[in-house]
Design a protein around this motif. Structure first.
Motif, PDB file in Angstrom:
ATOM      1  N   MET A   8     -12.682  17.860  10.924  1.00 35.88           N
ATOM      2  CA  MET A   8     -12.783  19.315  10.848  1.00 35.88           C
ATOM      3  C   MET A   8     -12.608  19.964  12.220  1.00 35.88           C
ATOM      4  O   MET A   8     -12.116  21.090  12.309  1.00 35.88           O
ATOM      5  CB  MET A   8     -14.100  19.739  10.204  1.00 35.88           C
ATOM      6  CG  MET A   8     -14.217  19.323   8.738  1.00 35.88           C
ATOM      7  SD  MET A   8     -12.835  19.838   7.686  1.00 35.88           S
ATOM      8  CE  MET A   8     -13.200  21.573   7.487  1.00 35.88           C
ATOM      9  N   TYR A  15      -8.406  20.434   3.818  1.00 34.80           N
ATOM     10  CA  TYR A  15      -8.826  20.205   2.436  1.00 34.80           C
ATOM     11  C   TYR A  15      -9.051  18.704   2.209  1.00 34.80           C
ATOM     12  O   TYR A  15     -10.019  18.305   1.564  1.00 34.80           O
ATOM     13  CB  TYR A  15      -7.767  20.742   1.472  1.00 34.80           C
ATOM     14  CG  TYR A  15      -8.013  20.400   0.031  1.00 34.80           C
ATOM     15  CD1 TYR A  15      -8.898  21.142  -0.738  1.00 34.80           C
ATOM     16  CD2 TYR A  15      -7.348  19.328  -0.574  1.00 34.80           C
ATOM     17  CE1 TYR A  15      -9.131  20.828  -2.066  1.00 34.80           C
ATOM     18  CE2 TYR A  15      -7.568  19.011  -1.891  1.00 34.80           C
ATOM     19  CZ  TYR A  15      -8.461  19.759  -2.638  1.00 34.80           C
ATOM     20  OH  TYR A  15      -8.689  19.444  -3.955  1.00 34.80           O
ATOM     21  N   CYS A  18     -12.422  17.568   3.483  1.00 34.25           N
ATOM     22  CA  CYS A  18     -13.510  18.059   2.619  1.00 34.25           C
ATOM     23  C   CYS A  18     -13.549  17.287   1.309  1.00 34.25           C
ATOM     24  O   CYS A  18     -14.621  16.914   0.823  1.00 34.25           O
ATOM     25  CB  CYS A  18     -13.343  19.549   2.366  1.00 34.25           C
ATOM     26  SG  CYS A  18     -13.631  20.560   3.837  1.00 34.25           S
ATOM     27  N   LYS A  21     -15.032  13.831   1.929  1.00 40.14           N
ATOM     28  CA  LYS A  21     -16.481  13.859   2.091  1.00 40.14           C
ATOM     29  C   LYS A  21     -17.161  14.056   0.739  1.00 40.14           C
ATOM     30  O   LYS A  21     -18.160  13.391   0.426  1.00 40.14           O
ATOM     31  CB  LYS A  21     -16.917  14.955   3.058  1.00 40.14           C
ATOM     32  CG  LYS A  21     -18.436  15.007   3.204  1.00 40.14           C
ATOM     33  CD  LYS A  21     -18.905  15.987   4.234  1.00 40.14           C
ATOM     34  CE  LYS A  21     -20.438  15.993   4.260  1.00 40.14           C
ATOM     35  NZ  LYS A  21     -20.953  16.835   5.326  1.00 40.14           N
ATOM     36  N   CYS A  43     -18.304  24.353   0.480  1.00 37.10           N
ATOM     37  CA  CYS A  43     -16.843  24.495   0.532  1.00 37.10           C
ATOM     38  C   CYS A  43     -16.410  25.807  -0.127  1.00 37.10           C
ATOM     39  O   CYS A  43     -15.518  26.491   0.388  1.00 37.10           O
ATOM     40  CB  CYS A  43     -16.169  23.312  -0.160  1.00 37.10           C
ATOM     41  SG  CYS A  43     -16.328  21.758   0.753  1.00 37.10           S
ATOM     42  N   ILE A  53      -9.919  24.976   0.151  1.00 40.07           N
ATOM     43  CA  ILE A  53     -11.204  24.283   0.219  1.00 40.07           C
ATOM     44  C   ILE A  53     -12.186  24.709  -0.874  1.00 40.07           C
ATOM     45  O   ILE A  53     -12.966  23.882  -1.343  1.00 40.07           O
ATOM     46  CB  ILE A  53     -11.791  24.376   1.645  1.00 40.07           C
ATOM     47  CG1 ILE A  53     -10.926  23.530   2.594  1.00 40.07           C
ATOM     48  CG2 ILE A  53     -13.237  23.939   1.697  1.00 40.07           C
ATOM     49  CD1 ILE A  53     -11.288  23.634   4.062  1.00 40.07           C
ATOM     50  N   VAL A  56     -12.668  22.278  -3.766  1.00 44.38           N
ATOM     51  CA  VAL A  56     -13.423  21.026  -3.635  1.00 44.38           C
ATOM     52  C   VAL A  56     -14.606  21.053  -4.604  1.00 44.38           C
ATOM     53  O   VAL A  56     -14.923  20.039  -5.231  1.00 44.38           O
ATOM     54  CB  VAL A  56     -13.881  20.795  -2.180  1.00 44.38           C
ATOM     55  CG1 VAL A  56     -14.885  19.653  -2.085  1.00 44.38           C
ATOM     56  CG2 VAL A  56     -12.670  20.511  -1.288  1.00 44.38           C
TER      57      VAL A  56
END
Length: 163
Positions: A8, A15, A18, A21, A43, A53, A56
């Motif tokens: 990040m 994206y 994220c 994760k 997000c 994002i 997500v």
């Protein structure tokens, strides 16, 4: 967390980082639904339509329902999260000019979620709002779209006439 932070820092609009994760936080990988959903909510709050994002959170919900607890499909709280994510994505109307194909695909995906989650009123409202200005092949074509609209109207009519 260290690799996510590095990713990040390198690209605050990542994206992929994220999504990775969120996947790592999911129950399939010894995480839990609470942490995965909380991260998905972050997000949604911090992401933009441009970096995608906010979706997500939709990915997290979809994976939880598909792989962990199918009975959660149609859950009003989860539907609200899906609704909020897609509304944020579609709120950026400038995408109709410079990202039109993806914008129309997002509309189609939103309709698909509404139908698959049994959100009949939402589906019909969205279909009126979008009309045919969607990614029709992604939705399955005009005939399937018409079928979905008929089935949603029938389901809604049946729900209002049931004793």
């Amino acid at each position: 967390e260290q690799w996510f932070s590095r990713a990040m820092l390198a690209n605050p609009d990542s994206y992929a980082a994220c999504k990775a994760k969120a996947f790592a936080l999911s129950p399939q990988w010894h995480g839990n639904a609470v942490d995965a959903l909380a991260f998905g909510a972050q997000c949604l709050a911090k992401g933009t339509a441009r970096n995608r994002i906010p979706l997500v959170l939709v990915d997290v919900i979809h994976n939880l329902v598909i792989f962990i607890d199918p009975s959660k499909r149609g859950d009003p709280g989860l539907w609200k999260d899906i609704h909020d994510a897609y509304e944020k994505m579609l709120d950026d109307k400038s995408r109709l000019v410079d990202d039109k194909a993806q914008y129309l695909a997002d509309r189609s995906d939103y309709l698909t979620f509404a139908y698959n989650w049994g959100q009949w009123q939402a589906f019909l409202d969205l279909s009126r709002r979008f009309g045919n200005d969607i990614d029709m092949p992604r939705l399955g074509g005009k005939d399937l779209y018409a079928f979905y609209k008929r089935k949603a109207a029938e389901a809604l009519a049946g729900a209002t006439t049931a004793p």
